[in-house]
Design a protein around this motif. Structure first.
Motif, PDB file in Angstrom:
ATOM      1  N   TRP A 166      -4.650   1.795  -1.851  1.00  0.00           N
ATOM      2  CA  TRP A 166      -4.978   3.093  -2.439  1.00  0.00           C
ATOM      3  C   TRP A 166      -4.258   3.306  -3.771  1.00  0.00           C
ATOM      4  O   TRP A 166      -3.139   2.823  -3.976  1.00  0.00           O
TER       5      TRP A 166
ATOM      6  N   ASN B 143       0.828  -1.211   0.000  1.00  0.00           N
ATOM      7  CA  ASN B 143       0.000   0.000   0.000  1.00  0.00           C
ATOM      8  C   ASN B 143       0.859   1.256   0.000  1.00  0.00           C
ATOM      9  O   ASN B 143       0.576   2.205   0.729  1.00  0.00           O
TER      10      ASN B 143
ATOM     11  N   PRO C 137      -7.114   0.836   7.909  1.00  0.00           N
ATOM     12  CA  PRO C 137      -6.995  -0.146   6.809  1.00  0.00           C
ATOM     13  C   PRO C 137      -5.847   0.162   5.834  1.00  0.00           C
ATOM     14  O   PRO C 137      -5.439  -0.724   5.080  1.00  0.00           O
TER      15      PRO C 137
ATOM     16  N   ASP D 196     -14.539   4.958  -4.422  1.00  0.00           N
ATOM     17  CA  ASP D 196     -14.547   3.499  -4.282  1.00  0.00           C
ATOM     18  C   ASP D 196     -14.298   2.876  -5.655  1.00  0.00           C
ATOM     19  O   ASP D 196     -15.058   3.118  -6.592  1.00  0.00           O
TER      20      ASP D 196
ATOM     21  N   TYR E  51     -10.486   5.757   7.526  1.00  0.00           N
ATOM     22  CA  TYR E  51      -9.566   5.360   6.441  1.00  0.00           C
ATOM     23  C   TYR E  51      -8.160   4.931   6.873  1.00  0.00           C
ATOM     24  O   TYR E  51      -7.510   4.167   6.171  1.00  0.00           O
TER      25      TYR E  51
ATOM     26  N   GLU F  34      -5.267  -3.669   4.269  1.00  0.00           N
ATOM     27  CA  GLU F  34      -6.584  -4.217   3.997  1.00  0.00           C
ATOM     28  C   GLU F  34      -7.225  -3.477   2.820  1.00  0.00           C
ATOM     29  O   GLU F  34      -7.900  -4.078   1.996  1.00  0.00           O
ATOM     30  N   GLU F  35      -7.032  -2.168   2.781  1.00  0.00           N
ATOM     31  CA  GLU F  35      -7.553  -1.368   1.665  1.00  0.00           C
ATOM     32  C   GLU F  35      -6.391  -0.667   0.965  1.00  0.00           C
ATOM     33  O   GLU F  35      -5.700   0.164   1.552  1.00  0.00           O
TER      34      GLU F  35
ATOM     35  N   LYS G 293      -8.764  -0.291  -3.504  1.00  0.00           N
ATOM     36  CA  LYS G 293     -10.117  -0.063  -3.011  1.00  0.00           C
ATOM     37  C   LYS G 293     -10.467   1.428  -3.137  1.00  0.00           C
ATOM     38  O   LYS G 293     -11.573   1.780  -3.513  1.00  0.00           O
ATOM     39  N   TRP G 294      -9.493   2.298  -2.828  1.00  0.00           N
ATOM     40  CA  TRP G 294      -9.760   3.733  -2.869  1.00  0.00           C
ATOM     41  C   TRP G 294      -8.849   4.439  -3.862  1.00  0.00           C
ATOM     42  O   TRP G 294      -7.661   4.127  -3.964  1.00  0.00           O
TER      43      TRP G 294
ATOM     44  N   ASP H  30     -14.506  -0.136  -6.355  1.00  0.00           N
ATOM     45  CA  ASP H  30     -15.292  -1.351  -6.476  1.00  0.00           C
ATOM     46  C   ASP H  30     -16.667  -1.043  -7.061  1.00  0.00           C
ATOM     47  O   ASP H  30     -17.686  -1.205  -6.381  1.00  0.00           O
TER      48      ASP H  30
END
Lengths: 383, 359
Positions: A121, A87, A113, A188, A110, A118-119, A164-165, A190
């Protein structure tokens, strides 16, 4: 003047160095998916040991490291040839931007994660018609109640297919002057309305992507820093990109240079090691000197930030200078390689090609020279 | 980790800057450039009163006992002012005496050199000798020396000459010796006078054969010279930036054109790079002697190139006016280019860097 590390800085370095040595996961697997999974695991490991988000304040899950410690961190990670965290854009740019401009609620939502990978960018700034002139972006966002509807195209989006972002800069007011009509969204990824297409570069790989956005939906609460304030927020992101990069970059240049010297010693040219050739020796020495300048300027820049709160003139020079060093290094490698330079399987041939982007990515050399001329030297603006 | 000068060093820098800009305005520099002697007693005495002549001499021997960083600070300001003075030559000779002078030599000379009553210089280059600064072929015969040295800076102002000879030997020769003949040469840089020095059976008093200490002295000398180039280049860059902001062509300041402004940005890149290396080398000389040889050669190699490039580029920004004798810029170009060749040029120092880096 004191160019040595303090006892506590040395302790920080030694602890990190020992940890990296004990936990280094080995060579990165080949292939995009496998490599990404490997980097994600690595970041989880970093996070568990408290080595993710070292520059972030402790109350947001970071380590609260001093500037010097951040510099040491970047140097040590490169020196250990540790993998990149999955990330990287969230850690180096997204997180610091949310910390600087986000609401407390956004920070709570935010930041965690990002640290845990997990998320993931990605960054949606550049467009086909907006490269260096970022404020001219055409991607439009129109408000419908509590939502924004976004249409446009982004390019050079790293990690888009894992993300994800997306840190998205879009025009929310087309009547305002170009720097004033922008807003900074977290989009998002997704959703069907966002299509990712890999962008194959001259090396044959696809590090980057194109993003096609057709009426994507973003909740109003996902604006960072307030509507119409996108330019200022984007600049924060870019400043974090350049400031944190400098240290890693100068170490990677040193490492590449050591490898090149090794190559010059082991390559025979005209009956002697290439390193004995006086012209090659001169050029290697010049690169050693330039790499030293990169290191010293990075530290001088740090001293200036600690003293004045803002980077000194040296700060704007780092990325520009690094790109020149990186390019001349690979150009010399091609010369040392001789006829093997024609073979694409040589590692240095790849590096030679990849380095062509160094003076373009993250601010072209021409833009950086403009910044130095106008903001550091105070020359008249060209426009 | 801190790349800043301490309070004392900052105070030295401020004093040096204010003093030198007040004492050496452009008109004074120009007048001294055209004068055969090239400095006045009053100017020299003022430098001595500031304690600069004794900067590198240990306190016990009459000096201030300060380090290479302080010398770097002063040299940068001397370069910025383009001050014509035998200061650097005298400090260079003093550094060699501090490093390897015999007890008698130290006793006789360090006090007067520190107080400014006496001046020294180094006679390095053989007339037909090697291009490399460490390869003199001069040999003493018994206690006497016969040799010719060229491009000896400030020799006419010196009371004592340190003469470089074969195998790293150095001899102290008194300028008053009847066998010493000093003839002015036309120097590229009129703000630093150069001389041919012919030695005919002069009394040669050997310095101690202390290769490591002598090497450290030379490293200090080249670092100080690199710092001087930083000041020269900084000033030339400021002149170019100021001119580019004022001068209008096609109804706009020329600095608004990227062909000109990017040239100026390049100057900053090179000036700051040269400055970082010179400061680092100064620090290494005082605190990390193992790194000093490499740092000093890096500083001198980079500054030698940068000094010429920045001053030449500043001349290009000025256009025709910069090429006239009437404009001051040529003095900066000439000092930068002359310094580039003194005590080893960029090529020689790069070779040292390669060797010291294990290439």
């Amino acid at each position: 003047m004191d160019l040595t590390l303090s006892p506590s800085e040395l302790a920080f370095r030694d602890e990190l160095r020992a940890w990296l040595l004990a936990n280094h996961p080995g060579r990165e697997p080949v292939g995009d998916e496998a490599a990404f999974a490997f980097r994600r695991d690595w970041q989880r490991q970093l996070h568990a040991a408290g080595w993710a988000g070292v520059s972030w304040p402790t109350k947001y899950g970071g380590r609260g490291a001093t500037l010097i410690e951040q510099a040491i961190y970047n140097e040590e990670v490169v020196r250990a040839k540790a993998p990149q965290a999955a990330n990287v854009l969230g850690l180096a740019m997204g997180g610091p931007t949310v910390i600087a401009h986000g609401t407390e609620e956004q920070r709570r939502r935010y930041l965690q994660p990002i640290l845990s990978a997990e998320e993931i960018w990605c960054q949606g700034f550049s467009e086909p018609d907006s490269g260096s002139d970022l404020a001219s972006v055409k991607t439009r966002a129109t408000r419908h109640g509590d939502e924004w509807v976004v249409t446009g195209q982004k390019v050079w989006t790293t990690f888009a297919h894992h993300a994800k972002w997306c840190m998205l800069v879009a025009r929310t007011d087309s009547d305002a002057p170009k720097h004033k009509g922008l807003s900074y969204f977290l989009m998002d990824m997704d959703q069907e309305a966002v299509q990712v297409r890999p962008l194959v570069q001259i090396t044959g790989e696809a590090e980057f992507n194109e993003l096609f956005i057709e009426e994507a939906r973003i909740p109003h609460e996902n604006i960072i820093g307030g509507e119409g304030n996108g330019w200022a927020v984007a600049i924060t992101t870019l400043m974090h990109e350049r400031a944190t990069l400098a240290f890693g970059l100068q170490v990677s240049a040193q490492i590449a240079l050591n490898e090149l010297i090794e190559k010059a010693r082991s390559t025979r040219a005209n009956g002697q090691p290439a390193s004995e050739d006086p012209v090659i020796r001169q050029r290697l020495a010049q690169l050693l000197i330039e790499a030293e300048v990169l290191r010293l300027n990075a530290y001088r820049g740090l001293t200036a930030i600690m003293r004045d709160g803002v980077p000194g003139p040296e700060g704007s020079l780092g990325k520009w200078h690094w790109s020149e060093v990186s390019q001349s290094l690979t150009e010399l490698a091609m010369e040392i390689a001789g006829p093997r330079a024609m073979l694409a399987e040589d590692e240095w041939t790849y590096r030679f090609l990849r380095a062509r982007a160094n003076s373009i990515e993250g601010g072209t050399t021409e833009i950086l020279k403009n910044i130095v001329a106008e903001r550091v030297l105070g020359l008249p603006r060209m426009r | 980790m801190n790349f800043d000068f301490n309070d004392d060093q900052r105070a030295i820098k401020r004093t040096a800057h204010d003093f030198l800009t007040a004492r050496y305005p452009a008109a004074t520099v120009r007048a001294l450039a055209g004068d055969d002697r090239g400095f006045t007693d009053e100017q020299w005495n003022e430098l001595a009163e500031l304690g600069w002549t004794g900067l590198v001499v240990p306190e016990a021997e009459g000096g201030l006992g300060l380090g290479a960083v302080e010398l770097v600070v002063i040299q940068e300001e001397l370069g910025y002012a383009l001050a014509p003075t035998p200061f650097f030559s005298s400090v260079a000779a003093t550094l060699l005496l501090v490093a390897a002078g015999t007890e008698a030599q130290r006793e006789r000379w360090l006090g007067p050199l520190a107080s400014g009553e006496a001046r020294g210089t180094i006679a390095l280059w053989d007339e037909h000798g090697a291009w490399s600064p460490d390869q003199s072929e001069v040999e003493a015969s018994g206690d006497t020396l016969t040799a010719t040295k060229i491009a000896v800076a400030d020799a006419a102002a010196a009371d004592v000459l340190i003469v470089a000879a074969a195998d790293g030997r150095h001899y102290l020769v008194e300028a008053a010796d009847p066998g010493v003949r000093i003839e002015p040469e036309r120097s590229l840089d009129p703000t630093r006078k150069l001389f041919k020095v012919a030695l005919d059976g002069v009394a040669a008093d050997s310095l101690a054969l202390e290769p490591a200490r002598i090497a450290h002295a030379y490293q200090t000398i080249v670092t100080a010279l690199a710092a001087e180039i930083v000041g020269v280049a900084q000033h030339a860059m400021e002149m170019a930036v100021s001119y580019a902001g004022d001068r209008k062509q096609f109804d706009r300041p020329i600095g608004a054109y990227q062909a000109v402004s990017h040239r100026c940005s390049q100057m900053l890149l090179e000036v700051e790079g040269a400055r970082s290396l010179a400061y680092w080398a100064g620090w290494a000389l005082d605190h990390e002697p193992d790194a000093a040889a490499r740092a000093a050669s890096m500083a001198k190699a980079y500054a030698s190139d940068a000094g010429f490039r920045v001053t030449a580029s500043a001349m290009q920004v000025h256009g025709g006016i910069g090429f006239t004798w009437e404009h001051d810029l040529h003095f900066f170009l000439k000092r930068a280019e002359a310094n580039a060749h003194a005590f080893g040029d960029a090529r020689w120092h790069r070779d040292r860097v390669a060797e010291l880096s294990g290439v």
